[in-house]
Design an enzyme around this catalytic site. Structure first.
Site, mmCIF file in Angstrom:
data_model
loop_
_atom_site.group_PDB
_atom_site.id
_atom_site.type_symbol
_atom_site.label_atom_id
_atom_site.label_comp_id
_atom_site.label_asym_id
_atom_site.label_seq_id
_atom_site.Cartn_x
_atom_site.Cartn_y
_atom_site.Cartn_z
ATOM 1 N N ASP A 191 58.572 -38.954 29.264
ATOM 2 C CA ASP A 191 59.101 -39.710 30.398
ATOM 3 C C ASP A 191 59.558 -38.771 31.512
ATOM 4 O O ASP A 191 59.489 -39.120 32.695
ATOM 5 C CB ASP A 191 60.265 -40.602 29.947
ATOM 6 C CG ASP A 191 60.522 -41.751 30.920
ATOM 7 O OD1 ASP A 191 59.541 -42.383 31.353
ATOM 8 O OD2 ASP A 191 61.688 -42.005 31.253
ATOM 9 N N CYS A 215 58.090 -50.697 36.025
ATOM 10 C CA CYS A 215 58.955 -49.573 35.661
ATOM 11 C C CYS A 215 60.311 -49.681 36.345
ATOM 12 O O CYS A 215 61.350 -49.711 35.695
ATOM 13 C CB CYS A 215 58.278 -48.258 36.026
ATOM 14 S SG CYS A 215 59.293 -46.802 35.669
ATOM 15 N N TYR A 234 63.040 -51.513 33.817
ATOM 16 C CA TYR A 234 64.042 -50.752 33.091
ATOM 17 C C TYR A 234 65.439 -51.334 33.290
ATOM 18 O O TYR A 234 66.278 -51.275 32.390
ATOM 19 C CB TYR A 234 64.012 -49.281 33.521
ATOM 20 C CG TYR A 234 63.118 -48.413 32.657
ATOM 21 C CD1 TYR A 234 61.840 -48.836 32.288
ATOM 22 C CD2 TYR A 234 63.539 -47.173 32.206
ATOM 23 C CE1 TYR A 234 61.031 -48.053 31.495
ATOM 24 C CE2 TYR A 234 62.728 -46.375 31.409
ATOM 25 C CZ TYR A 234 61.474 -46.821 31.053
ATOM 26 O OH TYR A 234 60.662 -46.043 30.256
ATOM 27 N N TYR A 292 70.592 -47.413 32.481
ATOM 28 C CA TYR A 292 69.815 -48.504 33.073
ATOM 29 C C TYR A 292 70.563 -49.829 33.127
ATOM 30 O O TYR A 292 70.213 -50.704 33.922
ATOM 31 C CB TYR A 292 68.479 -48.645 32.324
ATOM 32 C CG TYR A 292 67.672 -47.370 32.433
ATOM 33 C CD1 TYR A 292 67.086 -47.001 33.639
ATOM 34 C CD2 TYR A 292 67.569 -46.494 31.351
ATOM 35 C CE1 TYR A 292 66.389 -45.807 33.764
ATOM 36 C CE2 TYR A 292 66.868 -45.303 31.462
ATOM 37 C CZ TYR A 292 66.279 -44.964 32.674
ATOM 38 O OH TYR A 292 65.607 -43.769 32.807
ATOM 39 N N GLU A 348 52.927 -49.677 30.369
ATOM 40 C CA GLU A 348 54.308 -49.440 29.935
ATOM 41 C C GLU A 348 54.423 -49.633 28.421
ATOM 42 O O GLU A 348 55.068 -48.834 27.735
ATOM 43 C CB GLU A 348 55.269 -50.390 30.655
ATOM 44 C CG GLU A 348 55.664 -49.963 32.047
ATOM 45 C CD GLU A 348 56.747 -48.885 32.049
ATOM 46 O OE1 GLU A 348 57.034 -48.311 30.981
ATOM 47 O OE2 GLU A 348 57.288 -48.604 33.124
#
Length: 221
Positions: free
Chosen positions: A44, A134, A138, A165, A208
């Site tokens: 990531d 994304c 998240y 997040y 994802e």
């Protein structure tokens, strides 16, 4: 219903496969193997480098100062995210240099280059639709994994990641991205084009999910 909700509803199977992936559920339960999480974090980090390029491309594609500022904010948020990864990986003795030297997994390449291609070949709206699973996703996942707030996570093994997040700072990033997506759609989206954008959103969501799966598969290698 804003454009994000419309895209999510139209690509519901792909979206659920991403936000309700086994990797996410195991992380929420605190049962995700550390090896899987560590491999995911390194990839990531590499992923975020490419996404920073995508936000820079968004600035280039922009024709108004407001759009350029939105891209600037997105780029700043990505750079802040990389620091979380550096802090977490330092616990296992992994330096920033070691992370940057790691080879990109094919799932990392597939997702990031898809987004960059959407930006290079398409317009600003298409690029932001490709980024949305994304950037906004998240925040959705973070909030879902901390339904009673970050403090309630106590000594959860993945508290720091979830807190990043689920926290107000990232939630605001996602809120702003969602509002900007609406503004772009109001300018340039037709109903005929919506089906194409659903395809982009669905593909990004599937990529994802593949990224999560990459983390799980690493625990068995």
């Amino acid at each position: 219903m804003d454009i994000f909700d419309r895209l999510k509803a139209a690509a519901a199977t792909d979206w659920q496969g991403y936000v309700d992936h086994s990797f996410v559920r195991q992380m929420g339960a605190g049962t995700l193997p550390q090896a899987a999480f560590r491999h995911y974090l390194v990839q990531d980090y590499l992923f975020l480098i490419q996404f920073a390029r995508a936000w820079a491309l968004a600035a280039y594609k922009s024709r108004t100062l407001a759009d350029i500022r939105a891209a600037q904010a997105g780029l700043a948020a990505i750079l802040d995210e990389t620091e979380l990864h550096v802090r977490l990986c330092a616990r296992w003795g992994l330096s920033r240099e070691a992370m940057e030297a790691a080879p990109e997994h094919q799932a990392t390449v597939a997702y990031t280059r898809y987004v960059l291609d959407c930006g290079a070949a398409g317009d600003l709206l298409e690029l932001h639709v490709a980024l949305a699973p994304c950037v906004i996703g998240y925040a959705v996942i973070g909030r879902a994994l901390a339904p009673e707030g970050v403090e309630a996570l106590a000594d959860h093994p993945y508290r720091d990641w979830i807190a990043e997040y689920a926290g107000d700072g990232y939630q605001q990033v996602a809120h702003d991205a969602r509002r900007h997506l609406d503004e772009l759609a109001a300018r340039s989206m037709t109903e005929q084009r919506f089906a194409d954008l659903v395809g982009v959103f669905g593909k990004a969501s599937r990529l994802e999910a593949d990224f999560w799966q990459m983390g799980l598969d690493a625990d068995h290698t």
